[in-house]
Design a protein around this motif. Structure first.
Motif, PDB file in Angstrom:
ATOM      1  N   TYR A  87       2.182   3.579  -5.317  1.00  0.00           N
ATOM      2  CA  TYR A  87       1.943   2.569  -4.274  1.00  0.00           C
ATOM      3  C   TYR A  87       3.210   2.360  -3.439  1.00  0.00           C
ATOM      4  O   TYR A  87       3.164   2.312  -2.216  1.00  0.00           O
ATOM      5  CB  TYR A  87       1.502   1.255  -4.917  1.00  0.00           C
ATOM      6  N   CYS A  94      -3.093   3.889   2.853  1.00  0.00           N
ATOM      7  CA  CYS A  94      -4.009   4.962   2.473  1.00  0.00           C
ATOM      8  C   CYS A  94      -3.481   6.244   3.102  1.00  0.00           C
ATOM      9  O   CYS A  94      -3.226   6.293   4.308  1.00  0.00           O
ATOM     10  CB  CYS A  94      -5.423   4.660   2.974  1.00  0.00           C
ATOM     11  N   ASP A  99      -4.631   3.080   6.788  1.00  0.00           N
ATOM     12  CA  ASP A  99      -4.833   1.638   6.655  1.00  0.00           C
ATOM     13  C   ASP A  99      -4.017   1.080   5.491  1.00  0.00           C
ATOM     14  O   ASP A  99      -3.888   1.738   4.446  1.00  0.00           O
ATOM     15  CB  ASP A  99      -6.315   1.319   6.408  1.00  0.00           C
ATOM     16  N   VAL A 101      -3.380  -1.032   2.177  1.00  0.00           N
ATOM     17  CA  VAL A 101      -4.224  -1.397   1.031  1.00  0.00           C
ATOM     18  C   VAL A 101      -3.446  -2.358   0.138  1.00  0.00           C
ATOM     19  O   VAL A 101      -2.220  -2.327   0.093  1.00  0.00           O
ATOM     20  CB  VAL A 101      -4.669  -0.152   0.227  1.00  0.00           C
ATOM     21  N   PHE A 106      -5.831  -1.223  -4.419  1.00  0.00           N
ATOM     22  CA  PHE A 106      -5.822   0.162  -3.938  1.00  0.00           C
ATOM     23  C   PHE A 106      -6.337   1.121  -5.017  1.00  0.00           C
ATOM     24  O   PHE A 106      -6.354   0.807  -6.195  1.00  0.00           O
ATOM     25  CB  PHE A 106      -4.412   0.567  -3.486  1.00  0.00           C
ATOM     26  N   GLU A 107      -6.754   2.285  -4.578  1.00  0.00           N
ATOM     27  CA  GLU A 107      -7.259   3.299  -5.495  1.00  0.00           C
ATOM     28  C   GLU A 107      -6.354   4.520  -5.463  1.00  0.00           C
ATOM     29  O   GLU A 107      -5.693   4.794  -4.461  1.00  0.00           O
ATOM     30  CB  GLU A 107      -8.698   3.674  -5.122  1.00  0.00           C
ATOM     31  N   CYS A 127      -2.132   7.241  -2.759  1.00  0.00           N
ATOM     32  CA  CYS A 127      -2.720   5.927  -2.538  1.00  0.00           C
ATOM     33  C   CYS A 127      -3.887   6.092  -1.557  1.00  0.00           C
ATOM     34  O   CYS A 127      -3.762   6.802  -0.553  1.00  0.00           O
ATOM     35  CB  CYS A 127      -1.629   5.032  -1.933  1.00  0.00           C
ATOM     36  N   CYS A 129      -7.611   4.078   0.233  1.00  0.00           N
ATOM     37  CA  CYS A 129      -8.499   2.922   0.347  1.00  0.00           C
ATOM     38  C   CYS A 129      -9.828   3.292  -0.308  1.00  0.00           C
ATOM     39  O   CYS A 129     -10.110   4.470  -0.570  1.00  0.00           O
ATOM     40  CB  CYS A 129      -8.694   2.531   1.811  1.00  0.00           C
ATOM     41  N   ARG A 130     -10.639   2.300  -0.560  1.00  0.00           N
ATOM     42  CA  ARG A 130     -11.909   2.540  -1.251  1.00  0.00           C
ATOM     43  C   ARG A 130     -12.823   3.475  -0.457  1.00  0.00           C
ATOM     44  O   ARG A 130     -13.455   4.373  -1.011  1.00  0.00           O
ATOM     45  CB  ARG A 130     -12.608   1.204  -1.503  1.00  0.00           C
ATOM     46  N   CYS A 132     -12.077   5.852   1.860  1.00  0.00           N
ATOM     47  CA  CYS A 132     -11.634   7.254   1.881  1.00  0.00           C
ATOM     48  C   CYS A 132     -11.796   7.905   0.513  1.00  0.00           C
ATOM     49  O   CYS A 132     -12.171   9.076   0.416  1.00  0.00           O
ATOM     50  CB  CYS A 132     -10.170   7.335   2.336  1.00  0.00           C
TER      51      CYS A 132
END
Length: 200
Positions: A87, A94, A99, A101, A106-107, A127, A129-130, A132
């Motif tokens: 992160y 992302c 974007d 996050v 974050f994912e 890192c 975003c949900r 993507c």
């Protein structure tokens, strides 16, 4: 207020880890510290001397060097990635759409999908975003037509300490930056427009 940690170096001055005050005091009392630099991280007051009537004071330096046998700087083994470090490395963005996050929401996306043998290493995790992450799924970048905004890299031991999210005081940070392989800020990269998302 959180207690300050002490930056431990090996004998040649390479950063190894952050240790707590108790561990640093133990090293100091056992004469294990070779040299130290930086300011005083903590001052401990002990008992009163019967002869002089003075209170004993122990000052723990913020950066200490010891004979450390760990070989983390020369390890060739792929390192299992830490979520918080990724992160920090990706600056909370992302790596597909750019974007921002959240640090908790974050994912992590496996560039080479885990279902196809992709490892949990720094060079294979970014890192995301949900949206993507869901769009990419268990496909490769080529299969889904997505591109990375920056190439993921493995932070060296100094960079990992900076990116870990742990409290690092000013003189420790300056020392670590001299050894860290941090890339320049993504915010200064010449990315004028975000990649257009393919809706097909």
């Amino acid at each position: 207020m959180a207690r300050a940690h002490i930056l431990k170096l090996n004998a040649s001055g390479l950063p190894i880890c952050l240790i707590d005050q108790a561990s640093a005091v133990n090293l100091l009392m056992r004469g294990k510290i070779i040299w130290s630099i930086g300011g005083v991280a903590v001052t401990l007051h002990g008992g009163t001397s019967r002869k002089e009537g003075e209170v004993s004071v122990l000052q723990v330096p913020s950066i200490i060097s010891v004979r450390d046998r760990s070989d983390i700087w020369n390890s060739t083994q792929p390192m299992r990635a830490a979520r918080q470090v990724i992160y920090g490395r990706d600056e909370g963005l992302c790596m597909y759409c750019g974007d921002p996050v959240g640090a908790r929401g974050f994912e992590l996306d496996h560039i080479m999908p885990k279902s196809r043998g992709g490892p949990d290493t720094y060079t294979n995790l970014v890192c995301a975003c949900r949206g993507c992450n869901a769009r990419k799924g268990d496909k490769t970048l080529e299969e889904v037509g997505m591109k990375l905004l920056a190439v993921p890299y493995t932070p060296n031991p100094a960079a990992r300490l900076i990116l870990s999210g742990r409290a690092v005081i000013a003189d420790q940070m300056e020392y670590l930056k001299g050894y860290a392989n941090l890339r320049r800020s993504l915010s200064r990269k010449d990315i004028r427009t975000k990649p257009q998302r393919n809706r097909n």
